[in-house]
Write a protein that holds these residues in place. Structure first.
Motif, mmCIF file in Angstrom:
data_model
loop_
_atom_site.group_PDB
_atom_site.id
_atom_site.type_symbol
_atom_site.label_atom_id
_atom_site.label_comp_id
_atom_site.label_asym_id
_atom_site.label_seq_id
_atom_site.Cartn_x
_atom_site.Cartn_y
_atom_site.Cartn_z
ATOM 1 N N GLU A 161 14.911 -12.522 2.530
ATOM 2 C CA GLU A 161 14.221 -11.309 3.596
ATOM 3 C C GLU A 161 13.096 -10.810 3.474
ATOM 4 N N HIS A 162 11.991 -11.506 2.496
ATOM 5 C CA HIS A 162 10.752 -10.992 2.227
ATOM 6 C C HIS A 162 10.024 -10.952 3.488
ATOM 7 N N PRO A 163 9.203 -9.926 3.690
ATOM 8 C CA PRO A 163 8.352 -9.977 4.968
ATOM 9 C C PRO A 163 7.321 -11.133 5.280
ATOM 10 N N LEU A 164 6.929 -11.730 4.302
ATOM 11 C CA LEU A 164 5.889 -12.912 4.591
ATOM 12 C C LEU A 164 6.916 -14.038 5.026
ATOM 13 N N SER A 165 8.109 -14.081 4.767
ATOM 14 C CA SER A 165 8.911 -15.064 5.121
ATOM 15 C C SER A 165 9.066 -15.480 6.612
ATOM 16 N N ARG A 166 8.696 -14.560 7.428
ATOM 17 C CA ARG A 166 8.438 -14.578 8.822
ATOM 18 C C ARG A 166 6.985 -15.014 9.513
ATOM 19 N N ARG A 167 6.105 -14.879 8.695
ATOM 20 C CA ARG A 167 4.638 -15.071 8.831
ATOM 21 C C ARG A 167 4.358 -16.503 9.132
ATOM 22 N N ARG A 168 3.534 -16.892 10.190
ATOM 23 C CA ARG A 168 3.376 -18.117 10.218
ATOM 24 C C ARG A 168 1.720 -18.471 10.200
ATOM 25 N N ARG A 169 1.296 -19.515 9.552
ATOM 26 C CA ARG A 169 0.069 -19.871 9.177
ATOM 27 C C ARG A 169 -0.845 -18.458 8.715
ATOM 28 N N ALA A 170 -0.159 -17.632 7.931
ATOM 29 C CA ALA A 170 -0.776 -16.525 7.216
ATOM 30 C C ALA A 170 -2.186 -17.372 6.245
ATOM 31 N N PRO A 171 -3.177 -16.305 6.359
ATOM 32 C CA PRO A 171 -4.302 -16.798 5.377
ATOM 33 C C PRO A 171 -3.995 -16.405 3.842
ATOM 34 N N LEU A 172 -4.453 -17.072 3.072
ATOM 35 C CA LEU A 172 -4.222 -16.936 1.729
ATOM 36 C C LEU A 172 -4.443 -15.645 1.030
ATOM 37 N N ALA A 173 -5.654 -15.115 1.879
ATOM 38 C CA ALA A 173 -5.877 -13.563 1.164
ATOM 39 C C ALA A 173 -4.583 -12.652 1.353
ATOM 40 N N ILE A 174 -3.826 -12.898 2.199
ATOM 41 C CA ILE A 174 -2.564 -12.176 2.392
ATOM 42 C C ILE A 174 -1.799 -11.947 1.090
ATOM 43 N N LEU A 175 -1.739 -12.683 0.102
ATOM 44 C CA LEU A 175 -1.266 -12.633 -1.069
ATOM 45 C C LEU A 175 -1.754 -11.954 -1.967
ATOM 46 N N ALA A 176 -3.148 -11.221 -1.761
ATOM 47 C CA ALA A 176 -3.733 -10.626 -2.975
ATOM 48 C C ALA A 176 -3.095 -9.283 -3.323
ATOM 49 N N ASP A 177 -2.204 -8.827 -2.516
ATOM 50 C CA ASP A 177 -1.470 -7.470 -2.912
ATOM 51 C C ASP A 177 -0.004 -7.706 -3.184
ATOM 52 N N GLN A 178 0.192 -9.147 -3.317
ATOM 53 C CA GLN A 178 1.755 -9.287 -3.417
ATOM 54 C C GLN A 178 2.198 -9.487 -4.708
ATOM 55 N N GLU A 179 3.176 -9.013 -5.456
ATOM 56 C CA GLU A 179 3.631 -9.264 -6.553
ATOM 57 C C GLU A 179 4.220 -10.522 -6.789
#
Length: 290
Positions: A161-179
């Motif tokens: 159910e995590h919001p990023l689980s529905r993203r496709r080809r997300a940039p690595l930088a999107i992880l910067a503020d993820q716990e």
């Protein structure tokens, strides 16, 4: 074992004996050599300088005894033998399967299996306490031989159910503020994660360190944060839909498993046979299994 665990109770547990039995053996050993080998350090015990020297000589002596035993085993056509095999904890998901396949061919060969994190395994390798090591990259500060035999893909997983689980080809930088929930310092997986993030200039917050992949998987499924894990460890959870592999550019990160030993190590016939088995046959078996 006592030197490694730094605790009489934990050493007794690992050796399947009582604490008084360990204490008695330690006392008898110190009486025999005439010096203190251990000293108290808070709630732990540690080797004295004399203890460190004793361990070096004892390790060398045990290695010679193993070489003698293996030399004699060679004369009976590989019907007997013993391998001291150390593996990093992530490899425990597939190594038992490899051992089953190997021992079908060489049923007379015993394998003593040691499972620890990368730092502890590297120390055992440096002290010549084991014949072979299964790990990721070889330690840069040890003269050793390391041969790849299977792939080790690493990726980021989340709860479904995590919001990023529905993203496709997300940039690595999107992880910067993820716990993130991460392995302990000294883990090879932790090292690979930190190197990757450092290369891309990001530093995601760490909410908790945990000493095992299993605990991290449970924490991620509970929604505590993301996990950076070997995909060899989450095969069943991904298939069952309990975890989701995030679709991040540049991931999974492809690394390799290596069979490693000291460059100066004279491998026994049994160890040579197992090394050859890993190099020639283990890759497809690991791909099918995990």
């Amino acid at each position: 074992m006592l030197a490694r665990e730094q605790s009489v109770s934990r050493a007794a547990e690992k050796l399947h004996v009582t604490q008084p039995a360990v204490s008695m053996q330690l006392r008898l050993l110190e009486e025999a050599v005439g010096v203190a080998l251990f000293e108290q350090a808070g709630r732990r015990i540690r080797l004295t300088d004399a203890g460190e020297e004793f361990r070096r000589y004892a390790g060398a002596a045990m290695a010679q005894f193993r070489e003698l035993d293996d030399a004699m085993a060679q004369r009976v056509g590989m019907k007997k033998g013993r391998i001291e095999l150390a593996i990093v904890s992530t490899a425990k998901y597939f190594v038992p399967m490899l051992l089953v396949n190997f021992r079908k061919r060489f049923p007379g060969i015993e394998v003593a299996l040691h499972i620890h994190n990368r730092d502890i395994i590297s120390g055992m390798l440096a002290r010549n306490e084991v014949d072979l090591v299964i790990m990721g990259r070889a330690p840069a500060n040890i003269e050793c031989s390391a041969t790849p035999f299977a792939t080790n893909p690493l990726g980021v997983v989340s709860a479904p159910e995590h919001p990023l689980s529905r993203r496709r080809r997300a940039p690595l930088a999107i992880l910067a503020d993820q716990e993130f929930v991460v392995r302990e310092k000294g883990s090879g997986t932790r090292h690979s994660m930190e190197n990757l993030f450092e290369e891309h200039g990001i530093a995601p917050p760490v909410v908790m360190e945990m000493p095992s992949n299993e605990t991290i998987k449970q924490a991620v499924m509970a929604g505590m944060g993301l996990g950076f894990l070997s995909l060899r460890t989450v095969r069943h959870e991904l298939a069952a839909g309990h975890l989701t592999l995030l679709d991040i550019e540049g991931l999974p990160l492809l690394r390799h498993w290596h069979v490693t030993h000291l460059q100066s190590k004279r491998l026994s016939p049994a160890a040579q046979a197992f090394k050859a088995f890993l190099i020639e046959e283990a890759g497809p078996l690991v791909n099918l299994w995990a």
